[in-house]
Design an enzyme around this catalytic site. Structure first.
Site, PDB file in Angstrom:
ATOM      1  N   GLU A  94      -0.166  -4.464   3.127  1.00 23.54           N
ATOM      2  CA  GLU A  94      -0.477  -3.056   2.412  1.00 23.54           C
ATOM      3  C   GLU A  94      -0.792  -3.043   1.357  1.00 23.54           C
ATOM      4  O   GLU A  94      -0.660  -3.882   0.382  1.00 23.54           O
ATOM      5  CB  GLU A  94       0.800  -2.266   2.811  1.00 23.54           C
ATOM      6  CG  GLU A  94       1.206  -1.941   4.297  1.00 23.54           C
ATOM      7  CD  GLU A  94       2.584  -1.287   4.223  1.00 23.54           C
ATOM      8  OE1 GLU A  94       2.707  -0.549   5.402  1.00 23.54           O
ATOM      9  OE2 GLU A  94       3.469  -1.434   3.419  1.00 23.54           O
ATOM     10  N   CYS A 109      -2.722  -0.915  -5.833  1.00 24.43           N
ATOM     11  CA  CYS A 109      -1.532  -1.795  -5.788  1.00 24.43           C
ATOM     12  C   CYS A 109      -1.899  -2.742  -4.405  1.00 24.43           C
ATOM     13  O   CYS A 109      -1.935  -2.261  -3.478  1.00 24.43           O
ATOM     14  CB  CYS A 109      -0.174  -0.906  -5.442  1.00 24.43           C
ATOM     15  SG  CYS A 109       1.174  -2.033  -5.281  1.00 24.43           S
ATOM     16  N   CYS A 116       7.911 -11.448   2.184  1.00 23.86           N
ATOM     17  CA  CYS A 116       8.611 -11.969   0.833  1.00 23.86           C
ATOM     18  C   CYS A 116       9.897 -12.867   0.933  1.00 23.86           C
ATOM     19  O   CYS A 116      10.615 -12.182   1.974  1.00 23.86           O
ATOM     20  CB  CYS A 116       8.910 -10.999  -0.379  1.00 23.86           C
ATOM     21  SG  CYS A 116       9.223 -11.575  -1.825  1.00 23.86           S
ATOM     22  N   CYS A 120      15.268  -8.874  -2.135  1.00 29.51           N
ATOM     23  CA  CYS A 120      15.889  -8.254  -2.815  1.00 29.51           C
ATOM     24  C   CYS A 120      16.651  -7.281  -2.209  1.00 29.51           C
ATOM     25  O   CYS A 120      15.897  -6.468  -1.497  1.00 29.51           O
ATOM     26  CB  CYS A 120      15.034  -7.611  -3.955  1.00 29.51           C
ATOM     27  SG  CYS A 120      14.338  -8.775  -4.971  1.00 29.51           S
ATOM     28  N   CYS A 123      14.731  -3.773  -1.623  1.00 27.09           N
ATOM     29  CA  CYS A 123      13.219  -3.499  -1.458  1.00 27.09           C
ATOM     30  C   CYS A 123      12.849  -3.703  -0.002  1.00 27.09           C
ATOM     31  O   CYS A 123      13.589  -4.682   0.886  1.00 27.09           O
ATOM     32  CB  CYS A 123      12.496  -4.821  -2.061  1.00 27.09           C
ATOM     33  SG  CYS A 123      10.766  -5.220  -1.850  1.00 27.09           S
ATOM     34  N   LEU A 219      13.350  -6.680 -14.148  1.00 27.75           N
ATOM     35  CA  LEU A 219      14.798  -7.037 -14.852  1.00 27.75           C
ATOM     36  C   LEU A 219      15.852  -6.541 -13.783  1.00 27.75           C
ATOM     37  O   LEU A 219      16.702  -7.062 -13.393  1.00 27.75           O
ATOM     38  CB  LEU A 219      14.651  -6.407 -16.089  1.00 27.75           C
ATOM     39  CG  LEU A 219      16.047  -6.835 -17.205  1.00 27.75           C
ATOM     40  CD1 LEU A 219      15.930  -8.311 -17.422  1.00 27.75           C
ATOM     41  CD2 LEU A 219      15.967  -6.189 -18.363  1.00 27.75           C
ATOM     42  N   CYS A 336       6.795   2.016  -4.763  1.00 25.58           N
ATOM     43  CA  CYS A 336       7.229   0.618  -4.985  1.00 25.58           C
ATOM     44  C   CYS A 336       8.654   0.560  -4.165  1.00 25.58           C
ATOM     45  O   CYS A 336       9.208   1.321  -3.846  1.00 25.58           O
ATOM     46  CB  CYS A 336       7.889   0.340  -6.220  1.00 25.58           C
ATOM     47  SG  CYS A 336       6.987   1.151  -7.323  1.00 25.58           S
TER      48      CYS A 336
HETATM   49  N1  SAH Z   1       7.676  -9.331  -6.191  1.00 27.47           N
HETATM   50  C1  SAH Z   1       7.265  -8.953  -7.582  1.00 27.47           C
HETATM   51  C2  SAH Z   1       6.272  -7.898  -7.048  1.00 27.47           C
HETATM   52  C3  SAH Z   1       6.296  -7.031  -6.184  1.00 27.47           C
HETATM   53  S1  SAH Z   1       7.606  -5.864  -6.129  1.00 27.47           S
HETATM   54  C4  SAH Z   1       8.625  -8.259  -7.879  1.00 27.47           C
HETATM   55  O1  SAH Z   1       9.708  -8.070  -7.428  1.00 27.47           O
HETATM   56  O2  SAH Z   1       8.195  -8.013  -9.512  1.00 27.47           O
HETATM   57  C5  SAH Z   1       7.333  -4.602  -7.326  1.00 27.47           C
HETATM   58  C6  SAH Z   1       8.162  -3.804  -8.051  1.00 27.47           C
HETATM   59  O3  SAH Z   1       8.807  -2.861  -7.154  1.00 27.47           O
HETATM   60  C7  SAH Z   1       9.576  -4.514  -8.609  1.00 27.47           C
HETATM   61  O4  SAH Z   1       9.430  -4.140 -10.175  1.00 27.47           O
HETATM   62  C8  SAH Z   1      10.353  -4.223  -7.919  1.00 27.47           C
HETATM   63  O5  SAH Z   1      11.747  -4.188  -8.647  1.00 27.47           O
HETATM   64  C9  SAH Z   1      10.123  -2.484  -7.480  1.00 27.47           C
HETATM   65  N2  SAH Z   1      10.904  -2.170  -6.243  1.00 27.47           N
HETATM   66  C10 SAH Z   1      11.169  -2.960  -5.204  1.00 27.47           C
HETATM   67  N3  SAH Z   1      11.782  -2.029  -4.251  1.00 27.47           N
HETATM   68  C11 SAH Z   1      11.964  -0.792  -4.930  1.00 27.47           C
HETATM   69  C12 SAH Z   1      12.450   0.306  -4.547  1.00 27.47           C
HETATM   70  N4  SAH Z   1      12.944   0.555  -3.158  1.00 27.47           N
HETATM   71  N5  SAH Z   1      12.316   1.510  -5.376  1.00 27.47           N
HETATM   72  C13 SAH Z   1      11.722   1.240  -6.614  1.00 27.47           C
HETATM   73  N6  SAH Z   1      11.286   0.225  -7.139  1.00 27.47           N
HETATM   74  C14 SAH Z   1      10.995  -0.960  -5.908  1.00 27.47           C
HETATM   75 FE1  SF4 Z   2      10.050  -9.765  -2.897  1.00 21.88          FE
HETATM   76 FE2  SF4 Z   2      10.291  -6.921  -2.968  1.00 21.88          FE
HETATM   77 FE3  SF4 Z   2      11.961  -8.325  -4.365  1.00 21.88          FE
HETATM   78 FE4  SF4 Z   2       9.537  -8.107  -5.261  1.00 21.88          FE
HETATM   79  S1  SF4 Z   2      10.929  -6.686  -5.070  1.00 21.88           S
HETATM   80  S2  SF4 Z   2      10.503 -10.205  -5.121  1.00 21.88           S
HETATM   81  S3  SF4 Z   2       8.476  -8.031  -3.416  1.00 21.88           S
HETATM   82  S4  SF4 Z   2      11.970  -8.632  -2.051  1.00 21.88           S
END
Ligand code: SAH
Ligand code: SF4
Length: 343
Positions: A94, A109, A116, A120, A123, A219, A336
């Protein structure tokens, strides 16, 4: 039949070798390169400065692949548009078009991986099966496709779609160098932001290579005992080491680093966390982006406006610039962490 050489995503040097290998002069490489990325040509037939014979030879030996568009969703709330592309069998990625309210900034973006591996807790991408790294051309093609479909050019690119860019370092940097090359897309290096969840090996590599792009670290939690509960990567690269790597970045490159901080009520907000976060960021040359949670996994909820404001006020006292990121395209899961959610 021999496989055709993909000519997208190659460096000018690689293109030179290709033209030499088919018995053509090296200057053709430059013409092809700027045709692809300056003029945004998508087929050999558009290269009218090439003779018919050369175009035919290119058709036979090389290709300019693209993606099939699977979804194209337009937000009703703002100008955000989310696209999904088919990049191979059972592989979908996407990319999101995010114009700013005043229309000055047009951000795309983009994704760096299909899924991935890091999973996390907050996410959506992390919930998908991981299907591999994208090649440099597949990263660039997202920009080309989104520009074509939206009819406008991007002013900024963020590697904040699916995937962990540091896990696909080579292709991400190759794509970024073409995006910033004045002979190609010509975007300023500071208009390209690469975000990592905290892969220290990647951060050190970024510093060693003095990559010129904006750099952001997600962070997301200020407590070394608790960050690991929401981000698996913390077990491999603990918070204290991550902060040292960030400090090393700011000192060695003499540049400010960006921290991203997702706001999850009951998890990483409240006075205690604000205090800890303030302590961490005030010792560094950094700026902080607060991103309200967009998903509702694990029984979590999005923070209210007043909760966001309260947290922001507490951090502001640190003197560190705090940005409150809008959540564009919420209704199309374009924000995000929502990529990969249905719709
Ligand atoms: N993997 C990388 C880049 C992609 S994620 C990373 O983790 O930095 C991009 C951003 O989206 C990250 O800062 C992550 O913390 C944020 N993000 C992921 N899931 C989210 C959610 N459910 N709500 C808000 N921000 C989110
Ligand atoms: Fe992967 Fe989502 Fe974590 Fe970024 S925030 S490292 S895309 S699982």
């Amino acid at each position: 039949m021999a496989t055709k050489q993909v000519l997208k995503g190659l460096s000018p040097e690689e293109l030179k070798s290709f033209f030499q290998s088919i018995g053509e002069p090296a200057f053709r490489a430059k013409q092809l390169y700027s045709g692809l990325y300056k003029n945004r040509y998508s087929s050999f037939s558009e290269f009218t400065s090439f003779s018919l014979g050369l175009r035919q030879k290119l058709e036979e030996t090389a290709e300019l692949p693209s993606f099939q568009v699977h979804k194209d969703l337009q937000s009703k709330l703002d100008g955000t548009r989310k696209f999904s592309f088919i990049v191979g069998e059972q592989r979908e990625i996407e990319a999101v078009w995010i114009p700013s309210e005043d229309g000055n900034r047009k951000t795309i973006c983009i994704s760096s991986q299909v899924g991935c591996t890091l999973a996390c807790e907050f996410c959506a991408t992390g919930k998908l099966p991981f299907k591999g790294n994208l090649k440099a051309w597949q990263i660039l093609e997202q920009v080309l496709m989104v520009e074509k479909l939206s009819g406008e050019k991007a002013s900024n690119i963020v590697f904040m779609g699916m995937g962990e860019p540091m896990h696909n370092y080579h292709s991400v940097m190759k794509a970024a160098s073409i995006l910033s090359d004045p002979d190609a897309f010509g975007l300023g290096t500071r208009r390209i932001t690469i975000s990592t969840s905290g892969d220290i090996k990647g951060i050190e590599r970024f510093i060693r290579k003095k990559e010129p792009y904006n750099f952001a670290i997600s962070l997301n939690h200020p407590d070394p005992e608790k960050r690991g509960d929401i981000m698996g990567i913390d077990k491999k690269y603990p918070l204290e080491d991550l902060i040292e790597a960030a400090r090393n970045f700011t000192r060695t490159l003499n540049r400010r680093i960006t921290f991203e901080y997702i706001l999850i009520p009951g998890v990483n907000m409240g006075q205690e966390n604000a205090k800890k976060l303030k302590r961490l960021v005030s010792s560094l040359n950094c700026k902080l982006n607060l991103i309200p949670l967009n998903t509702e996994f694990n029984g979590w909820r999005r923070p209210t406006e007043s909760e966001i404001e309260e947290f922001r006020e507490q951090i502001k006292a640190s003197g560190v610039p705090v940005m409150n990121r809008r959540s564009p395209g919420k209704d199309i899961n374009g924000a995000c962490g929502m990529l990969a959610l249905k719709g």
